[in-house]
Design an enzyme around this catalytic site. Structure first.
Site, PDB file in Angstrom:
ATOM      1  N   ASN A   1      -8.018  57.284 -19.668  1.00 55.99           N
ATOM      2  CA  ASN A   1      -8.779  58.495 -19.347  1.00 55.99           C
ATOM      3  C   ASN A   1      -7.979  59.415 -18.424  1.00 55.99           C
ATOM      4  O   ASN A   1      -7.377  58.953 -17.461  1.00 55.99           O
ATOM      5  CB  ASN A   1     -10.080  58.119 -18.640  1.00 55.99           C
ATOM      6  CG  ASN A   1     -10.759  56.954 -19.295  1.00 55.99           C
ATOM      7  OD1 ASN A   1     -11.109  57.030 -20.461  1.00 55.99           O
ATOM      8  ND2 ASN A   1     -10.913  55.855 -18.561  1.00 55.99           N
TER       9      ASN A   1
ATOM     10  N   GLY B   1      -8.006  45.938 -22.717  1.00 59.76           N
ATOM     11  CA  GLY B   1      -7.152  45.779 -21.553  1.00 59.76           C
ATOM     12  C   GLY B   1      -7.342  46.901 -20.541  1.00 59.76           C
ATOM     13  O   GLY B   1      -7.582  46.654 -19.368  1.00 59.76           O
ATOM     14  N   ALA B   2      -7.232  48.138 -21.007  1.00 56.01           N
ATOM     15  CA  ALA B   2      -7.316  49.274 -20.103  1.00 56.01           C
ATOM     16  C   ALA B   2      -7.460  50.552 -20.914  1.00 56.01           C
ATOM     17  O   ALA B   2      -7.319  50.531 -22.132  1.00 56.01           O
ATOM     18  CB  ALA B   2      -6.064  49.351 -19.226  1.00 56.01           C
TER      19      ALA B   2
ATOM     20  N   GLU C   1     -13.315  55.781 -25.550  1.00 54.81           N
ATOM     21  CA  GLU C   1     -12.528  55.624 -26.769  1.00 54.81           C
ATOM     22  C   GLU C   1     -13.073  54.419 -27.525  1.00 54.81           C
ATOM     23  O   GLU C   1     -13.292  53.367 -26.908  1.00 54.81           O
ATOM     24  CB  GLU C   1     -11.053  55.396 -26.458  1.00 54.81           C
ATOM     25  CG  GLU C   1     -10.220  55.408 -27.734  1.00 54.81           C
ATOM     26  CD  GLU C   1      -8.720  55.185 -27.482  1.00 54.81           C
ATOM     27  OE1 GLU C   1      -8.315  54.939 -26.346  1.00 54.81           O
ATOM     28  OE2 GLU C   1      -7.981  55.260 -28.460  1.00 54.81           O
TER      29      GLU C   1
ATOM     30  N   HIS D   1       1.873  51.505 -19.602  1.00 56.34           N
ATOM     31  CA  HIS D   1       1.326  51.961 -20.886  1.00 56.34           C
ATOM     32  C   HIS D   1       0.271  53.052 -20.660  1.00 56.34           C
ATOM     33  O   HIS D   1       0.348  54.127 -21.262  1.00 56.34           O
ATOM     34  CB  HIS D   1       0.727  50.761 -21.634  1.00 56.34           C
ATOM     35  CG  HIS D   1       0.104  51.098 -22.946  1.00 56.34           C
ATOM     36  ND1 HIS D   1       0.773  50.935 -24.136  1.00 56.34           N
ATOM     37  CD2 HIS D   1      -1.122  51.595 -23.266  1.00 56.34           C
ATOM     38  CE1 HIS D   1      -0.018  51.314 -25.129  1.00 56.34           C
ATOM     39  NE2 HIS D   1      -1.180  51.717 -24.626  1.00 56.34           N
ATOM     40  N   GLU D   2      -0.694  52.766 -19.812  1.00 56.79           N
ATOM     41  CA  GLU D   2      -1.772  53.741 -19.606  1.00 56.79           C
ATOM     42  C   GLU D   2      -1.227  55.019 -18.960  1.00 56.79           C
ATOM     43  O   GLU D   2      -1.626  56.121 -19.323  1.00 56.79           O
ATOM     44  CB  GLU D   2      -2.897  53.150 -18.752  1.00 56.79           C
ATOM     45  CG  GLU D   2      -3.509  51.849 -19.289  1.00 56.79           C
ATOM     46  CD  GLU D   2      -3.869  51.865 -20.764  1.00 56.79           C
ATOM     47  OE1 GLU D   2      -4.173  52.944 -21.298  1.00 56.79           O
ATOM     48  OE2 GLU D   2      -3.828  50.789 -21.403  1.00 56.79           O
TER      49      GLU D   2
END
Ligand code: ARG
Ligand code: ZN
Length: 844
Positions: free
Chosen positions: A252, A248-249, A116, A284-285
């Site tokens: 995927n 941060g992260a 991304e 969040h992820e």
């Protein structure tokens, strides 16, 4: 080259399925792709274009026939049949040379990816746009014990592994990891009975820092089922920690990749704040699996569709896991610190931008945090039930889609019957609305008059009134609430609301819980603020009253040379001694508005802020607070020491936050004696770091600085703290020199984004140092940004935001800042990322 939202056209071809084979090699990785394309019935174009950057094409075939495509800097075109066909290509890439950390790259000998927004085109030729979604099958060949990709594992052997992801996804969600990793395993059973294998993969030696992240993941999975009815949809969920990472992260599908600073945690090496942040980022992820992956974005202009919503969801999660008021206050502090600053400067842009040059420059506080505020406002406007109905409809209607903000708003209109035409302006208009408030009281009727106005922003001179949810409560003069929280809906440029049947003129509590991201402008007395600080039933506005007081006191000190206001000191002292208040709340209330906040406020009143004077006022006020509260401080400090074994929970962190805020004041009285005792006795990073920070600020930190490095030199994440804190707590007069000296330290690995940010980013966050009158702060940062740009454009461009406030300062500073910015801009072959940022900051 500028890309416009209004130029969107559907893709000419859709992808039915993708098969990728990776032959891993540090300098010469071969990527073989087999992609089934079908003409898109929704497009007339017929033009076959695949994105591709820094790729060496080895061979290409269409339906088995060798072809010779036309290759450019950005991709390739080729004549293709006007019917379904299979594209096969082999490319060579060089992961070891990839310092930009976008695409497939190496970090400490391990292969990893960041796709991304537009990194997949650096891996192979592909229609790298989020509205092209396909199931992926991946085969990885390489001599590594761990070979991971998206989806479920379908086979593995010596030197190879295969993965299949059945959920159609855009290429930006592709991921691959290969290396010598160890895992922290667990399982989670979804409410419908799917048993999911969970893993956190780390470098050997880090296995002891995974347990907290794993608990956070399981809590997130449960919470999304309970609150949003969303279940996980694969047999495995993998998280990998990577040391070299720009952000941060990354969410995927089935294979989240994290900056190791955002997942690894232990009491000895991580602060309470680190733990809370890690829990939030894991959530969040994970939440992106539904808001981002199952429903993705049609194009990058819709980024807030997934990010605003997912930030909103992770805030709700943290509020549920910890303290809702404390979370709200912290979020607003961050919003004002980063988003208001952005929204009121040269980089202001709508939550949904309508043009960009480099999309990586739009992963901003406006898209993320203001984007989340818009979801919060929507929820306030339609109510909890309306919100729940709308979200159910959103997941129902758009599962599997690449959606838009129009789709999102339509779901709310259909579920609640509400017209959101005016609300949409929040997505389209940049800038922070000013909400002017006046009031009258007559014959038992109290009237509040609001007037909204948004200053012009780059490219948007005129603004239309927005719908603003304004939560209001009224207190009577003895401190009782006579009107509980009421949601007023302002739609006009000017609007009044009345409350009748009141015995006396009430004290209003306006914009409770920060119900809209606006700046309230209201003439209020210090007495009224002290009254609200003591009596408001809304925790946010209670905190806000103290902050407004502090802000006015600081402004008075800076602008008029006033002495620290005794009313403020009294009010703070009373607040601090009120043991009925949550310690975490008291710690927050004791904090002063940021120096940047004071500078912006001064700038708005037409004054020219002097960063050094603002810093001095803060110091003077803190000293006065310490003196005023001197009898209370030792008692409070002792009372909030935690004797139970360390736990990073809300209660213990609250106690430590308060005790350490108190230690900061105590240090101004005892010169660091208590801080030194705390440093020597500390058995967790929160206590150790707080004590060392106090010592540094008192100018007594040298011994601790050496001891700290000695103790932690083998722990890269703690060494980041070592770099950062020395700059943060340096006296503004020599912070630039401290920072410059640290860049000469053998452990200053400037190609590692965490280390670069810890050192130069810390300078950028210290206004009095960075904006030093002789321009030394600007010059040092510019030197390093010029050096970093060819290596890592994304991190360089992001750090240029340090300069975004340059135009509010005096002409000498402005000249220095402008010279530094122009020097960056004139650098030969400057990246597109940095060119765009610097040009916008300069207003070009
Ligand atoms: N989608 C990620 C998140 O919000 C952020 C990744 C952004 N990366 C980038 N290179 N712009 O969790
Ligand atoms: Zn996100």
């Amino acid at each position: 080259q500028t890309i416009y939202l209004s130029n969107y056209t559907p893709p000419a071809f859709l992808v039915e399925k993708v098969e990728l084979t990776f032959h891993l090699n540090p300098e010469k990785t071969r990527v073989v792709s087999k992609i089934k394309f079908i003409p898109n019935p929704a497009s007339q174009s017929g033009e076959f274009f695949l994105h591709g950057e820094n790729l060496t094409l080895v061979s290409a075939r269409i339906d088995g026939q060798e072809v010779t495509p036309t290759i450019t800097e950005t991709g390739l075109t080729c004549a293709v049949p006007n019917a379904p066909f299979t594209w096969e290509a082999e490319v060579e890439i060089n992961p070891a040379a990839n310092t930009a950390l976008e695409g497939l790259y190496m970090s400490n000998g391990m292969y990893c990816t960041q796709c991304e927004a537009e990194g997949f085109r650096k891996i192979t030729y592909y229609p790298d746009r989020p509205d092209v979604m396909a199931p992926f099958s991946v085969r990885i060949e390489g001599p590594h014990p761990v070979l991971l990709s998206n989806g479920n594992p379908t086979g593995a052997g010596d030197g190879w592994a295969e993965w299949h992801d059945p959920w159609p996804k855009p290429a930006y969600l592709f991921a691959l990891v290969a290396g010598d990793l160890v895992n922290h395993p667990d399982t989670f059973t979804t409410r419908s009975g799917r048993k999911v294998d969970l893993n956190i993969w780390v470098r050997p030696g880090d296995e002891g820092k995974c347990a907290f992240g794993m608990e956070a993941l399981k809590k997130s999975m449960k919470w999304d089922e309970d609150v949003y009815g969303r279940e996980y949809d694969l047999d495995v969920f993998n998280i990998v920690a990577v040391d070299d990472f720009n952000m941060g992260a990354m969410e995927n599908k089935g294979l989240n990749i994290f900056n190791s600073s955002c997942v690894l945690a232990s009491p000895e090496t991580s602060t309470d704040m680190n733990f809370e942040r890690i829990e939030a980022i894991i959530a969040h992820e994970y939440f992106h699996n539904w808001t981002g992956n199952r429903i993705t974005c049609r194009d990058w202009f819709q980024l807030c569709l997934k990010e605003g919503l997912t930030v909103f969801r992770d805030s709700e999660f943290t509020a549920d896991m910890r303290s809702a008021p404390v979370k709200r206050i912290s979020d607003v502090i961050a919003l004002r610190g980063r988003q208001f600053r952005e929204d009121n400067g040269p980089l202001a842009h709508p939550v949904r931008p309508d043009s960009f040059v480099e999309i990586n420059n739009f992963y901003t506080a406006t898209v993320y945090e203001k984007g989340a505020e818009l979801i919060g406002m929507l929820k306030r406007l339609v109510g909890d039930d309306g919100y729940a109905k709308a979200l159910d409809l959103y997941f129902d209607r758009h599962d599997g889609d690449a959606a838009t903000i129009e789709d999102w708003l339509k779901v709310f209109e259909d579920a609640t019957g509400r017209d959101l035409t005016q609300f949409k302006r929040w997505y389209e208009q940049a800038g922070t609305p000013r909400l002017k408030v006046t009031d009258d009281f007559k014959d038992g009727t109290y009237t509040i008059n609001f007037e909204q106005e948004t200053p012009p922003t780059p490219g948007q001179l005129r603004k239309d009134p927005r719908v603003i949810p304004i939560a209001v409560g009224l207190l009577n003069p003895n401190g009782d609430e006579v009107v509980p929280t009421t949601m007023l809906e302002m739609t006009g440029a000017k609007q009044s609301f009345s409350f009748d049947g009141l015995a006396a003129r009430p004290v209003p509590s306006i914009l409770r819980d920060f119900s809209a991201p606006v700046i309230v402008q209201r003439d209020s007395t210090n007495d009224e603020r002290a009254f609200l600080l003591a009596h408001d039933t809304d925790p946010f506005n209670k905190w806000e009253a103290g902050r407004d007081l502090a802000r006015d006191v600081l402004i008075g000190m800076v602008r008029d040379g006033a002495a620290p206001d005794d009313g403020y000191l009294e009010a703070m002292h009373a607040m601090l001694r009120d043991d009925s208040l949550d310690p975490a709340f008291r710690a927050l209330a004791l904090g002063l508005p940021s120096q940047d906040d004071i500078a912006q406020t001064l700038h708005e009143t037409g004054a020219t802020p002097d960063p050094q004077a603002i810093w001095d006022a803060g110091q003077t006020l803190r000293q006065a607070m310490a003196q005023k509260m001197q009898d209370t401080l030792p008692r409070l400090y002792a009372q909030h020491q935690v004797s139970a074994p360390y736990a990073p929970d809300a209660q213990q962190s609250g106690d430590r936050a308060l005790a350490n805020a108190v230690l900061g004041l105590l240090t101004r009285l005892d010169g660091g004696a208590q801080a030194q005792r705390q440093y020597d006795a500390a058995d967790n990073m929160t206590q150790q770091l707080a004590a060392w920070g106090c010592l540094l600020q008192a100018g007594k930190g040298d011994a601790a600085t050496a001891a700290f490095f000695d103790q932690w030199q083998d722990d890269r994440l703690v060494v980041d703290k070592w770099f950062s804190l020395q700059v943060v707590h340096a006296d503004p007069a020599d912070a630039v020199e401290t920072c410059a000296r640290l860049t000469e330290h053998p452990d200053f690995n400037w190609k590692n984004p965490n280390r670069f940010r810890a050192t130069l980013g810390a300078l950028a966050m210290s206004p009095a140092a960075f904006h030093r009158a002789d321009g030394a702060g600007y010059a040092l940062l510019a030197d390093w940004l010029i050096r970093l740009d060819p290596v890592n454009p994304q991190t360089t461009a992001r750090m240029c935001t340090a300069f975004e406030t340059w135009a509010r300062y005096d002409s000498t500073r402005q000249a220095h800042a402008k010279a530094a910015l122009e020097r960056i801009l004139e650098t030969p072959e400057l990246s597109r990322d940095t060119t765009e940022m610097v040009s916008r900051i300069l207003g070009q």
